[in-house]
Design a protein around this motif. Structure first.
Motif, mmCIF file in Angstrom:
data_model
loop_
_atom_site.group_PDB
_atom_site.id
_atom_site.type_symbol
_atom_site.label_atom_id
_atom_site.label_comp_id
_atom_site.label_asym_id
_atom_site.label_seq_id
_atom_site.Cartn_x
_atom_site.Cartn_y
_atom_site.Cartn_z
ATOM 1 N N ALA A 63 -11.047 3.568 -5.340
ATOM 2 C CA ALA A 63 -10.101 4.588 -5.943
ATOM 3 C C ALA A 63 -8.858 4.057 -6.288
ATOM 4 O O ALA A 63 -8.336 3.013 -5.759
ATOM 5 N N THR A 64 -8.048 4.614 -7.200
ATOM 6 C CA THR A 64 -6.805 4.145 -7.668
ATOM 7 C C THR A 64 -5.754 5.606 -7.376
ATOM 8 O O THR A 64 -6.026 6.334 -7.941
ATOM 9 N N CYS A 65 -5.005 4.902 -6.446
ATOM 10 C CA CYS A 65 -3.965 6.157 -6.054
ATOM 11 C C CYS A 65 -2.623 5.991 -6.903
ATOM 12 O O CYS A 65 -2.078 4.811 -7.329
ATOM 13 N N ILE A 99 2.819 4.113 -9.758
ATOM 14 C CA ILE A 99 2.490 3.824 -8.649
ATOM 15 C C ILE A 99 2.500 5.086 -7.562
ATOM 16 O O ILE A 99 3.880 5.871 -7.637
ATOM 17 N N MET A 100 1.694 5.234 -6.497
ATOM 18 C CA MET A 100 2.017 5.879 -5.658
ATOM 19 C C MET A 100 3.026 5.015 -4.490
ATOM 20 O O MET A 100 2.838 3.847 -4.200
ATOM 21 N N SER A 101 3.986 5.640 -3.918
ATOM 22 C CA SER A 101 4.831 5.129 -2.768
ATOM 23 C C SER A 101 4.316 4.777 -1.656
ATOM 24 O O SER A 101 3.384 5.424 -1.243
ATOM 25 N N PRO A 102 4.654 3.620 -0.977
ATOM 26 C CA PRO A 102 3.810 3.545 0.475
ATOM 27 C C PRO A 102 4.194 4.349 1.375
ATOM 28 O O PRO A 102 3.386 4.715 2.190
ATOM 29 N N GLN A 103 5.416 4.969 1.411
ATOM 30 C CA GLN A 103 5.794 6.106 2.103
ATOM 31 C C GLN A 103 4.768 7.441 1.937
ATOM 32 O O GLN A 103 4.128 7.821 2.986
ATOM 33 N N VAL A 104 4.644 7.765 0.660
ATOM 34 C CA VAL A 104 3.694 8.581 0.333
ATOM 35 C C VAL A 104 2.243 8.328 0.940
ATOM 36 O O VAL A 104 1.675 9.374 1.385
ATOM 37 N N ALA A 105 1.843 7.370 0.606
ATOM 38 C CA ALA A 105 0.374 6.827 1.306
ATOM 39 C C ALA A 105 0.413 6.866 2.369
ATOM 40 O O ALA A 105 -0.650 7.450 3.258
ATOM 41 N N PHE A 106 1.392 6.476 3.356
ATOM 42 C CA PHE A 106 1.440 6.694 4.797
ATOM 43 C C PHE A 106 1.132 8.184 5.131
ATOM 44 O O PHE A 106 0.398 8.639 6.244
ATOM 45 N N TYR A 107 2.167 9.069 4.763
ATOM 46 C CA TYR A 107 2.025 10.247 5.146
ATOM 47 C C TYR A 107 0.578 10.875 4.579
ATOM 48 O O TYR A 107 -0.124 11.689 5.477
#
Length: 415
Positions: free
Chosen positions: A99-101, A261-269
């Motif tokens: 997958a590509t986020c 890109i998706m931000s790392p903070q969004v990915a964490f949430y």
């Protein structure tokens, strides 16, 4: 039973059957509820932290020029460890190779079009889709000499008739936003393979709890992770899930080029919110069924559409294609009195309903697509698919169903 117990005891005494160890996984496949919580997640090897850290880094130090990218990361536009964990989880949940986020659901659609289409190509696309998808195709990519035929994907013969020698892609959405039309994903995938085409399916409304298009033969799945993956009105994001390594590599390359890109903070949430998706989708489906049945009986309601109703036009396909009797949290209806009455209902329906955009969240939402989410579509195109100015789109949350029905009843009774 006693014989079995004796055999097990003898085996344990002989050391041929060992017990487990904390931190190791039991053997065998896991149900989706377990995968939603644990897929792609490993405790931190240094601290034992149960959640993956947020790698809020722009760049990653390399040990030498010769060892560039040996650890897999160099710059967060190209790849980030936190985002990578979410990509692995979504790929597993959707049954894909990878997958590509990306930053939004529309960024996912834009990435797919950018990666696979060139001037002169042709796409057969559903005539009922999220308004942003329609605008992306009709307004943006068409100016690069890419043609789009917007057709009714409920009829496989109509889809087949629209294919030309220049066609490269079939783009379905099931259920469609907001009319809940269903595409026979398996039949469309078979048609695509027979013609050497790529089948892309936007499955945002369904989620992998209800349908996995890749298991039905599709090549690519698009998810707006803003919706049910998030489910809490916290973040925006998107994902492109591919069946093959070749397609997955292509999507990652173009995501890097586009920089969406998706931000790392969004990915964490979203790694946290995804854990409860099964609980939410099941309750949202049950609530939507209850609300739809109430609306169908109310004298002020002219029409209500939900895949769980016996009156749903594609009920047979819904029961075949949707898993575990789940039909999602989305429905729509129209009231007697047309546009003015429909808008009056939306203006007077009280909390716990919220009048706003978005869907799939814990909060129940009422939306006027003609003004909010699909305003960019040509009015004649909206009306062709039944999206009138008084069309009421409903996203059921996780509140008590009785409270939601009570609020709707008050608003309807006072029309």
């Amino acid at each position: 039973i006693s014989i079995v117990l004796c055999v097990e005891l003898i085996s344990m005494q002989n050391g041929s059957s060992e017990g487990g160890k904390a931190g190791t996984w039991v053997e065998g496949p896991f149900a989706i509820d377990t995968s939603l919580v644990h897929a792609a997640i490993d405790p931190d090897p240094t601290t034992g932290a149960i959640l993956p850290p947020v790698y809020q880094n722009t760049t990653f130090i390399q040990e030498s020029v010769a060892q560039y990218l040996e650890k897999g990361f160099s710059y967060s536009r190209t790849g980030n460890p936190t985002v990578r964990v979410l990509e692995r989880k979504i790929a597993e949940l959707e049954g894909g190779y990878g997958a590509t986020c990306v930053s939004t659901g529309m960024a996912a659609t834009f990435t797919v079009f950018s990666a696979l289409l060139k001037p002169g190509d042709h796409v057969v696309i559903t005539n009922c889709s999220y308004g942003g998808t329609n605008r992306c195709a009709r307004v943006h990519f068409s100016k690069y000499g890419i043609d789009f035929s917007f057709v009714d994907f409920r009829d496989i013969k109509t889809v087949e008739a629209a294919i030309t020698e220049r066609t490269k892609m079939l783009f379905s959405e099931s259920p469609t936003n907001p009319t809940l039309f269903l595409a026979d994903v398996e039949a469309i995938s078979q048609l695509a393979k027979a013609r050497g085409l790529v089948h892309v399916c936007d499955s945002t409304f369904a989620t992998p709890l209800i349908m996995k298009p890749l298991d039905l033969g599709a090549d690519i799945v698009i998810q707006s992770t803003t919706k049910f993956y998030d489910g809490h009105n916290i973040t925006v994001g998107g994902a492109v899930v591919c069946k093959t390594k070749e397609l997955d590599d292509t999507m990652h390359f173009h995501q890097n080029v586009l920089g969406n890109i998706m931000s790392p903070q969004v990915a964490f949430y979203q790694l946290q919110t995804t854990k409860t998706m099964a609980l939410r989708v099941r309750q949202q489906s049950a609530t939507a069924q209850r609300v739809a049945e109430f609306l169908e009986k109310h004298p002020k309601v002219d029409k209500v559409v939900y895949p769980g109703l016996k009156s749903f036009p594609q009920k047979e396909l819904a029961d075949k294609q949707h898993k575990d009797g789940l039909h999602g949290g989305m429905l729509w209806f129209e009231v007697k009195g047309g546009t003015d009455a429909g808008r009056r209902l939306m203006d007077t329906c009280q909390r716990p309903w919220s009048l706003c955009e978005n869907l799939g969240a814990t909060e129940s939402i009422i939306t006027c697509p003609a003004v909010f989410t699909h305003a960019n579509m040509l009015r004649e195109d909206r009306l062709k698919v039944g999206l009138t100015d008084g069309f009421v789109r409903v996203s059921c949350g996780i509140e008590d169903a009785d409270d939601l029905v009570r609020s709707l009843k008050i608003a309807l009774d006072n029309l």
